[in-house]
Motif scaffolding. Structure first.
Motif, PDB file in Angstrom:
ATOM      1  N   ASP A 162       0.849  -1.184   0.000  1.00  0.00           N
ATOM      2  CA  ASP A 162       0.000   0.000   0.000  1.00  0.00           C
ATOM      3  C   ASP A 162       0.890   1.242   0.000  1.00  0.00           C
ATOM      4  O   ASP A 162       1.212   1.791   1.050  1.00  0.00           O
ATOM      5  CB  ASP A 162      -0.919  -0.021   1.232  1.00  0.00           C
ATOM      6  CG  ASP A 162      -2.112   0.900   1.043  1.00  0.00           C
ATOM      7  OD1 ASP A 162      -2.070   1.722   0.111  1.00  0.00           O
ATOM      8  OD2 ASP A 162      -3.071   0.792   1.822  1.00  0.00           O
ATOM      9  N   LEU A 163       1.280   1.655  -1.192  1.00  0.00           N
ATOM     10  CA  LEU A 163       2.263   2.733  -1.316  1.00  0.00           C
ATOM     11  C   LEU A 163       1.727   4.094  -0.865  1.00  0.00           C
ATOM     12  O   LEU A 163       2.500   5.004  -0.601  1.00  0.00           O
ATOM     13  CB  LEU A 163       2.754   2.823  -2.758  1.00  0.00           C
ATOM     14  CG  LEU A 163       3.409   1.556  -3.306  1.00  0.00           C
ATOM     15  CD1 LEU A 163       3.788   1.721  -4.767  1.00  0.00           C
ATOM     16  CD2 LEU A 163       4.646   1.172  -2.499  1.00  0.00           C
ATOM     17  N   ARG A 164       0.396   4.209  -0.759  1.00  0.00           N
ATOM     18  CA  ARG A 164      -0.162   5.511  -0.365  1.00  0.00           C
ATOM     19  C   ARG A 164      -0.159   5.694   1.138  1.00  0.00           C
ATOM     20  O   ARG A 164      -0.283   6.797   1.638  1.00  0.00           O
ATOM     21  CB  ARG A 164      -1.604   5.637  -0.876  1.00  0.00           C
ATOM     22  CG  ARG A 164      -1.698   5.761  -2.394  1.00  0.00           C
ATOM     23  CD  ARG A 164      -3.134   5.672  -2.819  1.00  0.00           C
ATOM     24  NE  ARG A 164      -3.772   4.489  -2.246  1.00  0.00           N
ATOM     25  CZ  ARG A 164      -5.068   4.264  -2.248  1.00  0.00           C
ATOM     26  NH1 ARG A 164      -5.881   5.148  -2.751  1.00  0.00           N
ATOM     27  NH2 ARG A 164      -5.560   3.155  -1.727  1.00  0.00           N
ATOM     28  N   LYS A 170       9.830   4.355   2.775  1.00  0.00           N
ATOM     29  CA  LYS A 170       9.531   2.979   2.403  1.00  0.00           C
ATOM     30  C   LYS A 170       9.125   2.898   0.927  1.00  0.00           C
ATOM     31  O   LYS A 170       9.484   1.946   0.233  1.00  0.00           O
ATOM     32  CB  LYS A 170       8.410   2.422   3.293  1.00  0.00           C
ATOM     33  CG  LYS A 170       8.398   0.919   3.312  1.00  0.00           C
ATOM     34  CD  LYS A 170       7.555   0.361   4.409  1.00  0.00           C
ATOM     35  CE  LYS A 170       7.617  -1.150   4.412  1.00  0.00           C
ATOM     36  NZ  LYS A 170       6.686  -1.739   5.362  1.00  0.00           N
ATOM     37  N   VAL A 171       8.382   3.918   0.460  1.00  0.00           N
ATOM     38  CA  VAL A 171       7.995   3.963  -0.954  1.00  0.00           C
ATOM     39  C   VAL A 171       9.262   4.052  -1.802  1.00  0.00           C
ATOM     40  O   VAL A 171       9.412   3.341  -2.809  1.00  0.00           O
ATOM     41  CB  VAL A 171       7.071   5.181  -1.230  1.00  0.00           C
ATOM     42  CG1 VAL A 171       6.788   5.328  -2.710  1.00  0.00           C
ATOM     43  CG2 VAL A 171       5.774   5.051  -0.463  1.00  0.00           C
ATOM     44  N   PHE A 172      10.191   4.903  -1.359  1.00  0.00           N
ATOM     45  CA  PHE A 172      11.452   5.067  -2.079  1.00  0.00           C
ATOM     46  C   PHE A 172      12.206   3.734  -2.135  1.00  0.00           C
ATOM     47  O   PHE A 172      12.790   3.380  -3.154  1.00  0.00           O
ATOM     48  CB  PHE A 172      12.300   6.135  -1.368  1.00  0.00           C
ATOM     49  CG  PHE A 172      13.596   6.430  -2.065  1.00  0.00           C
ATOM     50  CD1 PHE A 172      13.618   7.096  -3.281  1.00  0.00           C
ATOM     51  CD2 PHE A 172      14.804   6.031  -1.504  1.00  0.00           C
ATOM     52  CE1 PHE A 172      14.808   7.354  -3.927  1.00  0.00           C
ATOM     53  CE2 PHE A 172      16.010   6.292  -2.141  1.00  0.00           C
ATOM     54  CZ  PHE A 172      16.003   6.964  -3.355  1.00  0.00           C
ATOM     55  N   GLU A 177      14.021  -0.956  -5.103  1.00  0.00           N
ATOM     56  CA  GLU A 177      14.028  -2.411  -5.234  1.00  0.00           C
ATOM     57  C   GLU A 177      13.658  -2.830  -6.663  1.00  0.00           C
ATOM     58  O   GLU A 177      14.239  -3.754  -7.214  1.00  0.00           O
ATOM     59  CB  GLU A 177      13.011  -2.994  -4.242  1.00  0.00           C
ATOM     60  CG  GLU A 177      13.288  -4.436  -3.865  1.00  0.00           C
ATOM     61  CD  GLU A 177      12.307  -4.905  -2.781  1.00  0.00           C
ATOM     62  OE1 GLU A 177      12.100  -6.104  -2.709  1.00  0.00           O
ATOM     63  OE2 GLU A 177      11.755  -4.071  -2.047  1.00  0.00           O
ATOM     64  N   ILE A 178      12.677  -2.129  -7.241  1.00  0.00           N
ATOM     65  CA  ILE A 178      12.224  -2.547  -8.572  1.00  0.00           C
ATOM     66  C   ILE A 178      13.045  -1.924  -9.696  1.00  0.00           C
ATOM     67  O   ILE A 178      12.883  -2.285 -10.846  1.00  0.00           O
ATOM     68  CB  ILE A 178      10.723  -2.251  -8.792  1.00  0.00           C
ATOM     69  CG1 ILE A 178      10.449  -0.745  -8.839  1.00  0.00           C
ATOM     70  CG2 ILE A 178       9.870  -2.942  -7.752  1.00  0.00           C
ATOM     71  CD1 ILE A 178       9.076  -0.413  -9.380  1.00  0.00           C
ATOM     72  N   PHE A 179      13.932  -0.971  -9.337  1.00  0.00           N
ATOM     73  CA  PHE A 179      14.688  -0.259 -10.367  1.00  0.00           C
ATOM     74  C   PHE A 179      15.577  -1.207 -11.189  1.00  0.00           C
ATOM     75  O   PHE A 179      15.560  -1.179 -12.420  1.00  0.00           O
ATOM     76  CB  PHE A 179      15.534   0.846  -9.715  1.00  0.00           C
ATOM     77  CG  PHE A 179      16.320   1.658 -10.703  1.00  0.00           C
ATOM     78  CD1 PHE A 179      15.692   2.594 -11.509  1.00  0.00           C
ATOM     79  CD2 PHE A 179      17.691   1.471 -10.847  1.00  0.00           C
ATOM     80  CE1 PHE A 179      16.404   3.320 -12.433  1.00  0.00           C
ATOM     81  CE2 PHE A 179      18.418   2.200 -11.768  1.00  0.00           C
ATOM     82  CZ  PHE A 179      17.776   3.131 -12.559  1.00  0.00           C
ATOM     83  N   THR A 180      16.343  -2.067 -10.494  1.00  0.00           N
ATOM     84  CA  THR A 180      17.264  -2.970 -11.192  1.00  0.00           C
ATOM     85  C   THR A 180      16.507  -3.910 -12.143  1.00  0.00           C
ATOM     86  O   THR A 180      16.852  -3.981 -13.328  1.00  0.00           O
ATOM     87  CB  THR A 180      18.113  -3.774 -10.183  1.00  0.00           C
ATOM     88  OG1 THR A 180      18.605  -2.869  -9.220  1.00  0.00           O
ATOM     89  CG2 THR A 180      19.244  -4.523 -10.843  1.00  0.00           C
ATOM     90  N   PRO A 181      15.460  -4.631 -11.655  1.00  0.00           N
ATOM     91  CA  PRO A 181      14.743  -5.498 -12.595  1.00  0.00           C
ATOM     92  C   PRO A 181      14.119  -4.733 -13.762  1.00  0.00           C
ATOM     93  O   PRO A 181      14.066  -5.237 -14.874  1.00  0.00           O
ATOM     94  CB  PRO A 181      13.644  -6.126 -11.727  1.00  0.00           C
ATOM     95  CG  PRO A 181      14.097  -5.982 -10.348  1.00  0.00           C
ATOM     96  CD  PRO A 181      14.928  -4.754 -10.291  1.00  0.00           C
ATOM     97  N   LEU A 182      13.711  -3.487 -13.492  1.00  0.00           N
ATOM     98  CA  LEU A 182      13.089  -2.676 -14.539  1.00  0.00           C
ATOM     99  C   LEU A 182      14.101  -2.366 -15.653  1.00  0.00           C
ATOM    100  O   LEU A 182      13.827  -2.578 -16.833  1.00  0.00           O
ATOM    101  CB  LEU A 182      12.584  -1.377 -13.921  1.00  0.00           C
ATOM    102  CG  LEU A 182      11.635  -0.563 -14.767  1.00  0.00           C
ATOM    103  CD1 LEU A 182      10.275  -1.238 -14.809  1.00  0.00           C
ATOM    104  CD2 LEU A 182      11.489   0.829 -14.197  1.00  0.00           C
ATOM    105  N   VAL A 183      15.284  -1.920 -15.237  1.00  0.00           N
ATOM    106  CA  VAL A 183      16.335  -1.605 -16.217  1.00  0.00           C
ATOM    107  C   VAL A 183      16.751  -2.890 -16.930  1.00  0.00           C
ATOM    108  O   VAL A 183      16.933  -2.914 -18.152  1.00  0.00           O
ATOM    109  CB  VAL A 183      17.546  -0.936 -15.523  1.00  0.00           C
ATOM    110  CG1 VAL A 183      18.710  -0.786 -16.480  1.00  0.00           C
ATOM    111  CG2 VAL A 183      17.143   0.420 -14.962  1.00  0.00           C
ATOM    112  N   PHE A 184      16.867  -3.969 -16.155  1.00  0.00           N
ATOM    113  CA  PHE A 184      17.253  -5.252 -16.739  1.00  0.00           C
ATOM    114  C   PHE A 184      16.236  -5.672 -17.809  1.00  0.00           C
ATOM    115  O   PHE A 184      16.606  -6.124 -18.891  1.00  0.00           O
ATOM    116  CB  PHE A 184      17.331  -6.317 -15.638  1.00  0.00           C
ATOM    117  CG  PHE A 184      17.816  -7.642 -16.133  1.00  0.00           C
ATOM    118  CD1 PHE A 184      19.163  -7.906 -16.253  1.00  0.00           C
ATOM    119  CD2 PHE A 184      16.910  -8.629 -16.494  1.00  0.00           C
ATOM    120  CE1 PHE A 184      19.607  -9.126 -16.733  1.00  0.00           C
ATOM    121  CE2 PHE A 184      17.334  -9.853 -16.971  1.00  0.00           C
ATOM    122  CZ  PHE A 184      18.692 -10.107 -17.087  1.00  0.00           C
TER     123      PHE A 184
END
Lengths: 251, 223
Positions: A162-164, A170-172, A177-184
């Motif tokens: 629940d990012l809101r 924690k949102v950051f 966390e998802i940045f690496t898989p996204l770029v990959f």
């Protein structure tokens, strides 16, 4: 008016360069006033400006940041002896916002163009085909990537994140966390695409033909000449307005 | 009282002239095992996305546990409905397979040895334990599919909606998946399978809804 894409590119480039070169709010305001009828003349979808209303907070932040760094003028807001907002700061903040709007407006001139014709124009302007193709791919894949990113964020939330309702820290952390898989994932797609292009004989022959054609007409040359003349008048007017605004320190 | 219901729902994608779903009415009771079948582009995945609130219908209403789907946040929907996309790549966003399973559990407050136990059990059950430290996006399509399913199964939702779950899975793992779904089905979890895999759906589901051209062509029980 239905002009050649190269003419529109020229007009967009003129407005962009002038918006970057000048910093004075009066000159930028004048440029913005001139831009609006030009956009209407080129049948640019002015409604797109409305889409930028979501950036309202960004405009405010720009004004505030600019106000903090520009001293001088009468203080409008102060804490103790520290001037948080001054009249000069506010004016220059508005100038930054106007510059932003002019750049977006210049970009909108190109949004209305047929993408294929825009790329063909770039090719005719001797921009290497590989670069033109990269731009084409970028345009083609942006909606796909946005769609995939949106699906990923849906999946994140459906798994309980629940990012809101959590701290920004924690949102950051989730974004990180998802940045690496996204770029990959993007690199993986690019690699697959390059293999597919090779398999389909990309750049097998040095020259390419195009189904669509573009040609400069008499009216294009007239518009380019008028734009050049108007630009000279504008720069001259800016010089007359105040020597401080001479671009590139030409004095 | 149906758990999920679609009442005279229609949906048209922007830029399209024909609706993807036309005036559909469907109800899903708790614990049902349903196969949603039909030709490509018939509207199966659109129905699933409408049930999940990922698409807002232009006409009709969708309710979940007797409340309009629009009243729920995505997080609340995720607590009740587990969804695995047709393209699992879009659901994998962590750097290891283990973290992919643990992600939702951590947000649910599961920590330490309890978290480790759940992750280990599910990964071992699907023969994915040796891959636990691999990046999900580097796996084969079938393995990605299974990791995405495991990540959702670990959260134990009331209903599972799986879009083409057997698309790239080998026979060995397909049997494991079937057994796992039969097992959770017996425990009361509802399952909706969108699939062209007749054999798989026949072995699992007791109701089949055939969709054709955005409409329900047949809706009946299977023996």
């Amino acid at each position: 008016m239905d002009l050649d894409v190269r003419t529109k590119l020229f007009i967009a480039a003129i407005f962009s360069v002038l918006a970057i070169v000048y910093q004075d709010p009066v000159i930028l305001g004048a440029l913005l006033v001139i831009l609006l009828p030009v956009l209407a003349f080129l049948k640019t979808p002015l409604g797109k400006f409305y889409d930028f209303r979501k950036l309202f907070y960004l405009y405010l932040i720009l004004i505030i940041i600019q106000s903090l760094f520009v001293r001088g003028g009468a203080p409008l807001l102060k804490i103790g002896t520290i001037h948080l907002l001054t009249t000069d700061g506010l004016i220059y903040g508005l100038a930054v916002v106007m510059r932003f709007i002019i750049l977006v407006g210049a970009g909108l001139i190109l949004v209305a163009c047929d993408t294929a014709k825009l790329l063909l124009a770039m090719s005719k302007m001797k921009i290497p085909y590989e670069i033109v193709f990269m731009i084409q791919l970028g345009i083609r894949f942006i909606p796909t990537l946005i769609g995939e990113l949106s699906a990923t964020f849906d999946a994140i939330q459906m798994r309980g994140a629940d990012l809101r309702r959590v701290y920004k820290r924690k949102v950051f952390k989730v974004y990180l966390e998802i940045f690496t898989p996204l770029v990959f994932g993007i690199l993986q797609k690019a690699e697959q695409l390059s293999i597919l292009l090779e398999l389909r004989g990309f750049r097998r022959y040095p020259e390419r033909t195009s189904y669509k054609t573009i040609a400069m007409k008499k009216r294009d040359y007239i518009v380019i000449a008028l734009t050049s003349a108007a630009t000279m008048v504008f720069i001259f007017g800016a010089i007359l307005y105040g020597k401080e605004q001479i671009p590139f320190n030409l004095r | 009282m149906p758990y999920i219901s679609l009442n005279r729902v229609s949906y048209i994608y922007s830029g399209r002239s024909m609706p993807a779903v036309k005036d559909i009415t469907l109800t899903f009771e708790k614990g049902e095992k349903i196969a949603l079948t039909g030709t490509n582009g018939s509207g199966k995945s659109t129905i699933a996305r409408l049930m999940l609130g990922l698409l807002k219908p232009q006409a009709g209403t969708v309710t979940l546990a007797n409340r309009p789907i629009g009243d729920y946040s995505l997080v609340e929907i995720g607590e009740r409905l587990g969804y695995v996309l047709q393209n699992p790549t879009q659901m994998l966003f962590t750097t290891t397979v283990y973290d992919e399973i643990a992600f939702g559990l951590r947000w649910k407050g599961v920590r330490g040895s309890e978290l480790d136990k759940v992750c280990k059990n599910i990964l071992k059950h699907f023969a994915l334990w040796p891959l636990r430290n691999k990046m999900p996006l580097t796996l084969s399509e079938g393995q990605k599919q299974l990791v995405a399913i495991c990540a959702v199964l670990a959260l134990k939702p009331a209903y599972l909606i799986l879009d083409e779950p057997t698309k790239s899975i080998d026979t060995f793992r397909k049997d494991i998946l079937l057994n796992a779904l039969q097992d959770i089905g017996h425990k009361g979890t509802g399952i909706i399978i969108i699939s062209h895999d007749q054999e798989f759906t026949h072995r699992l589901c007791n109701r089949e809804i055939k969709v054709f051209d955005g409409k329900v062509a047949t809706d009946g029980s299977r023996c």
